[in-house]
Scaffold this motif. Structure first.
Motif, short mmCIF file in Angstrom:
data_model
loop_
_atom_site.label_atom_id
_atom_site.label_comp_id
_atom_site.label_asym_id
_atom_site.label_seq_id
_atom_site.Cartn_x
_atom_site.Cartn_y
_atom_site.Cartn_z
N LEU A 37 56.55 26.90 -10.49
CA LEU A 37 56.32 27.06 -9.06
C LEU A 37 57.17 28.15 -8.42
CD1 LEU A 37 55.71 23.43 -7.78
CD2 LEU A 37 54.10 25.13 -8.59
N GLY A 38 57.76 29.01 -9.22
CA GLY A 38 58.39 30.21 -8.69
C GLY A 38 59.82 30.07 -8.23
N VAL A 39 60.42 28.86 -8.31
CA VAL A 39 61.78 28.68 -7.82
C VAL A 39 62.77 29.46 -8.67
CG1 VAL A 39 63.59 26.99 -7.36
CG2 VAL A 39 61.23 26.45 -6.81
N ASN A 40 62.65 29.35 -9.98
CA ASN A 40 63.55 30.09 -10.87
C ASN A 40 63.38 31.60 -10.70
OD1 ASN A 40 64.52 27.71 -11.86
ND2 ASN A 40 63.51 27.84 -13.84
N ALA A 41 62.13 32.05 -10.59
CA ALA A 41 61.88 33.49 -10.42
C ALA A 41 62.47 33.98 -9.11
CB ALA A 41 60.39 33.77 -10.47
N GLY A 42 62.38 33.17 -8.05
CA GLY A 42 62.97 33.57 -6.78
C GLY A 42 64.48 33.68 -6.86
N ALA A 43 65.12 32.71 -7.54
CA ALA A 43 66.57 32.78 -7.70
C ALA A 43 66.97 33.99 -8.52
CB ALA A 43 67.06 31.49 -8.38
N THR A 44 66.22 34.28 -9.57
CA THR A 44 66.53 35.44 -10.40
C THR A 44 66.40 36.74 -9.63
OG1 THR A 44 65.74 34.25 -12.37
CG2 THR A 44 65.89 36.65 -12.52
N GLY A 67 67.13 32.83 -2.73
CA GLY A 67 65.90 33.21 -3.43
C GLY A 67 65.05 32.02 -3.81
N ALA A 68 65.70 30.96 -4.30
CA ALA A 68 64.96 29.76 -4.67
C ALA A 68 64.27 29.14 -3.47
CB ALA A 68 65.90 28.76 -5.35
N ALA A 69 64.99 29.05 -2.35
CA ALA A 69 64.42 28.44 -1.15
C ALA A 69 63.25 29.25 -0.61
CB ALA A 69 65.51 28.30 -0.08
N LEU A 70 63.41 30.57 -0.53
CA LEU A 70 62.33 31.41 -0.01
C LEU A 70 61.11 31.35 -0.92
CD1 LEU A 70 64.30 34.55 1.25
CD2 LEU A 70 63.29 32.70 2.60
N ALA A 71 61.32 31.33 -2.22
CA ALA A 71 60.19 31.25 -3.15
C ALA A 71 59.45 29.93 -2.98
CB ALA A 71 60.67 31.41 -4.59
N ALA A 72 60.19 28.83 -2.87
CA ALA A 72 59.55 27.52 -2.69
C ALA A 72 58.74 27.48 -1.40
CB ALA A 72 60.60 26.42 -2.70
N LEU A 73 59.31 27.99 -0.30
CA LEU A 73 58.60 28.01 0.96
C LEU A 73 57.36 28.89 0.90
CD1 LEU A 73 61.60 28.24 3.47
CD2 LEU A 73 60.12 26.26 3.07
N LEU A 74 57.48 30.04 0.24
CA LEU A 74 56.36 30.97 0.16
C LEU A 74 55.22 30.37 -0.65
CD1 LEU A 74 55.37 33.76 0.94
CD2 LEU A 74 56.44 34.67 -1.12
N VAL A 75 55.55 29.75 -1.79
CA VAL A 75 54.50 29.14 -2.62
C VAL A 75 53.77 28.06 -1.84
CG1 VAL A 75 54.11 27.65 -4.63
CG2 VAL A 75 55.53 29.69 -4.85
N HIS A 76 54.52 27.17 -1.20
CA HIS A 76 53.88 26.08 -0.46
C HIS A 76 53.09 26.63 0.74
CE1 HIS A 76 53.37 22.37 1.87
NE2 HIS A 76 53.56 21.73 0.72
N ALA A 78 49.05 26.27 1.12
CA ALA A 78 48.57 25.41 2.20
C ALA A 78 47.41 26.01 2.97
CB ALA A 78 49.72 25.11 3.16
N PHE A 79 47.18 27.33 2.81
CA PHE A 79 46.05 27.94 3.49
C PHE A 79 44.75 27.40 2.92
CE2 PHE A 79 49.05 31.41 4.62
CZ PHE A 79 48.79 31.44 5.97
N GLY A 80 43.76 27.31 3.76
CA GLY A 80 42.47 26.85 3.29
C GLY A 80 42.17 25.42 3.69
N ARG A 81 40.99 25.00 3.33
CA ARG A 81 40.47 23.72 3.80
C ARG A 81 41.20 22.52 3.24
NH1 ARG A 81 34.10 22.05 3.28
NH2 ARG A 81 34.24 19.98 4.28
N ASP A 82 41.53 22.55 1.97
CA ASP A 82 42.11 21.37 1.31
C ASP A 82 43.63 21.34 1.33
OD1 ASP A 82 39.55 20.48 0.68
OD2 ASP A 82 39.50 21.66 -1.17
N GLY A 83 44.26 22.35 1.88
CA GLY A 83 45.72 22.37 1.91
C GLY A 83 46.32 22.69 0.56
N ALA A 84 47.58 22.28 0.38
CA ALA A 84 48.34 22.61 -0.84
C ALA A 84 48.01 21.62 -1.96
CB ALA A 84 49.83 22.62 -0.54
N THR A 85 46.86 21.81 -2.59
CA THR A 85 46.48 20.95 -3.70
C THR A 85 47.31 21.27 -4.93
OG1 THR A 85 44.78 22.47 -4.50
CG2 THR A 85 44.12 20.86 -2.82
N ALA A 116 50.02 25.34 -8.40
CA ALA A 116 50.30 25.88 -9.73
C ALA A 116 49.87 27.34 -9.83
CB ALA A 116 49.60 25.03 -10.79
N ILE A 117 48.69 27.67 -9.32
CA ILE A 117 48.20 29.04 -9.39
C ILE A 117 49.06 29.96 -8.54
CG2 ILE A 117 46.27 30.55 -8.80
CD1 ILE A 117 44.40 28.25 -9.53
N THR A 118 49.40 29.51 -7.31
CA THR A 118 50.24 30.34 -6.44
C THR A 118 51.61 30.55 -7.04
OG1 THR A 118 49.09 29.42 -4.52
CG2 THR A 118 51.17 30.56 -4.12
N GLY A 119 52.19 29.49 -7.62
CA GLY A 119 53.50 29.63 -8.24
C GLY A 119 53.49 30.58 -9.41
#
Length: 344
Positions: free
Chosen positions: A105-112, A137-146, A150-157, A162-165
């Motif tokens: 979900l991108g947290v490690n990549a954001g920290a790196t 970096g970890a916090a911004l990545a987590a917020l960005l992924v979520h 969250a955009f779209g009709r069904d929200g953060a499924t 997984a795809i966004t991360g």
């Protein structure tokens, strides 16, 4: 009307309504304690130089200095593995996504990425300087992924998360590589850290990050009841009086502290947070009051065992723990995708 409160019996049922087979708590505890002790002993005696067990406690033994040197990486491995295992369990419970982990979900990549920005742009060199960048970096990545998911009709499924991360992780990896290619000095400093390793760090590195790990673990363990309630559904959680937004923020802070500190200490070690919670749930069931502490122990065991195996598979050189963890994690990840793809 009597308020409904989720019980251990409620959360131990499978989605189909039947009970999951699980070991009794004493048996599970005995297995994990034995595994933890065994991993620690193996880490101290196995390597390029094999050390007799008696050298562990005999300070006069000629190989005792080897044990002392390995003790540092063993303790660091336990701390990093516990943090990653716990962060993975938190993330899977918070997102209700069986494929969630800080790496995917991108947290490690954001920290790196944030750490590399700190090295190239601000000249950071000390671990105490790396940690705030890793958290940011970890916090911004987590917020960005979520936020994107969250955009779209069904929200953060789960599938969208997984795809966004994965997409964000790939993008951040590319930007990280671009920064490193433009700064050869930083690349030399970064390349050994990038593959994920716990060797040659020393106790002083662990002591720098230990307060953050302790705070993150305490926040995480305090969130077991929340995660059990969320497993029954968001609407029911609100109906039971939970302030879900506030609770999610607390769990998110715990994830950032644990994953960000572990990444800063040892580099980006993937798949530990993905594999460990699934193994633990097979032993103790889905009750997060058990899943969280057992994930800490199992994560510590996995990282230390992976590091130990990495010392002997290609003698006389070592294979870093980040690579060995991926060797274990990739087949499990593929199996999880095959098993859960339709549900996502």
């Amino acid at each position: 009307m009597t308020a409904l409160v989720p019980t251990r019996e409620d959360v131990s049922r499978s989605p189909g309504g039947g009970r999951r087979r699980q070991l009794a708590l004493p048996a599970s505890a005995a297995i994990t304690i034995a595994a933890l002790a065994g991993a620690g002993v193996l880490s101290l005696v196995v390597g390029a130089t094999w050390v007799p067990v008696e050298a562990i406690w005999d300070s006069g033994h000629p190989l005792h200095p080897v044990v002392e040197a390995r003790l540092e990486r063993t303790v660091l491995g336990f701390a990093v593995g516990a943090a990653l295992g716990l962060a993975g369990a938190l993330m899977q419970g918070l997102t209700r996504n069986p494929l969630a982990d800080p790496g995917i979900l991108g947290v490690n990549a954001g920290a790196t990425f944030a750490m590399v920005v700190g090295m190239t742009s601000f000249g950071l060199t000390a671990m105490g300087q790396f940690l705030p960048m890793a958290f940011l970096g970890a916090a911004l990545a987590a917020l960005l992924v979520h936020g994107i998911a969250a955009f779209g009709r069904d929200g953060a499924t789960p599938m969208k998360l997984a795809i966004t991360g994965a997409a964000l992780s790939a993008g951040l990896a590319s930007w990280t590589t671009g920064l490193l290619l433009a700064d050869r000095k930083t690349m030399e400093t970064f390349r050994f850290w990038q593959v994920g390793t716990i060797g040659g760090r020393g106790f002083e590195v662990l002591l720098t990050g230990l307060p953050f790990l302790v705070v993150g673990a305490l926040l995480a363990l305090a969130g077991a009841r929340l995660l059990n309630t969320l497993a029954l559904g968001e609407d029911l959680a609100r109906g039971l009086g939970r302030h879900t937004t506030r609770d999610r923020v607390v769990i998110g802070v715990a994830i950032v502290l644990l994953a960000g500190t572990a990444t800063a200490l040892a580099g980006p070690i993937a798949f530990v947070g993905l594999v460990v919670p699934h193994v633990v749930r097979g032993l103790v069931g889905p009750d997060y009051a058990r899943v969280l502490p057992f994930s800490m122990v199992a994560g510590a065991v996995l990282v230390v065992v992976a590091d130990t195996v990495g010392r002997i598979v290609l003698p006389p050189s070592e294979v870093q723990v980040g690579i060995m963890a991926a060797v274990v994690g990739v087949p499990v990840f593929i199996a999880l995708i095959r098993r859960t793809g339709r549900a996502l």
